[in-house]
Motif scaffolding. Sequence first.
Motif, PDB file in Angstrom:
ATOM      1  N   LEU A 149       0.892  -0.946  -0.073  1.00 40.44           N
ATOM      2  CA  LEU A 149      -0.088   0.090   0.089  1.00 40.44           C
ATOM      3  C   LEU A 149       0.781   1.070   0.024  1.00 40.44           C
ATOM      4  CD1 LEU A 149      -2.819  -0.948   2.622  1.00 40.44           C
ATOM      5  CD2 LEU A 149      -2.946  -1.066  -0.074  1.00 40.44           C
ATOM      6  N   GLU A 178      -6.093   5.980   4.954  1.00 39.39           N
ATOM      7  CA  GLU A 178      -6.659   4.935   4.191  1.00 39.39           C
ATOM      8  C   GLU A 178      -5.965   3.497   4.572  1.00 39.39           C
ATOM      9  OE1 GLU A 178      -9.236   3.167   1.792  1.00 39.39           O
ATOM     10  OE2 GLU A 178      -9.549   5.168   2.777  1.00 39.39           O
ATOM     11  N   ARG A 179      -4.542   3.728   4.614  1.00 34.21           N
ATOM     12  CA  ARG A 179      -3.849   2.266   4.621  1.00 34.21           C
ATOM     13  C   ARG A 179      -4.384   1.580   6.034  1.00 34.21           C
ATOM     14  NH1 ARG A 179       1.109   5.033   3.983  1.00 34.21           N
ATOM     15  NH2 ARG A 179       1.716   4.205   5.856  1.00 34.21           N
ATOM     16  N   LYS A 213      -7.100   2.074   7.456  1.00 34.82           N
ATOM     17  CA  LYS A 213      -8.685   1.418   7.238  1.00 34.82           C
ATOM     18  C   LYS A 213      -8.517   0.343   6.670  1.00 34.82           C
ATOM     19  CE  LYS A 213     -10.795   6.051   6.736  1.00 34.82           C
ATOM     20  NZ  LYS A 213     -11.597   6.998   6.078  1.00 34.82           N
ATOM     21  N   GLN A 214      -7.865  -0.068   5.548  1.00 32.32           N
ATOM     22  CA  GLN A 214      -7.948  -1.089   4.787  1.00 32.32           C
ATOM     23  C   GLN A 214      -7.169  -2.404   5.735  1.00 32.32           C
ATOM     24  OE1 GLN A 214      -6.288  -1.182   0.751  1.00 32.32           O
ATOM     25  NE2 GLN A 214      -7.146   1.063   0.528  1.00 32.32           N
ATOM     26  N   ILE A 248      -8.888  -5.804   6.770  1.00 35.40           N
ATOM     27  CA  ILE A 248      -8.157  -7.157   6.356  1.00 35.40           C
ATOM     28  C   ILE A 248      -7.734  -7.900   7.569  1.00 35.40           C
ATOM     29  CG2 ILE A 248      -6.229  -8.225   5.119  1.00 35.40           C
ATOM     30  CD1 ILE A 248      -6.275  -5.651   3.359  1.00 35.40           C
TER      31      ILE A 248
END
Length: 83
Positions: free
Chosen positions: A42, A51-52, A54-55, A59
């Motif tokens: 990422l 955003e990283r 959140k992702q 995951i």
Amino acid sequence: MFGVTAAQSREANPKAAGNMRDAATLEQLIVLSNMESINAVLIHQGIAPSERLKQLNAIAITQMRSLIALESVKQLGTPSRLP
């Protein structure tokens, strides 16, 4: 991953030896390793830190749920019994 920062963990457990990884379950260590690899990808893609996060959180939750449900993962942490 652990719900607290390393500093918070040390403060809450001043007598604990080592770091949080030393007390982690096999499932947590697997997911943590995966998160480190995914985070690198990422970053390479230029994804913003917020955003990283959140992702990676989404995951990690998915992976933990999957790993906890697998009997074969539990067997990995069990010492083998050779004849």
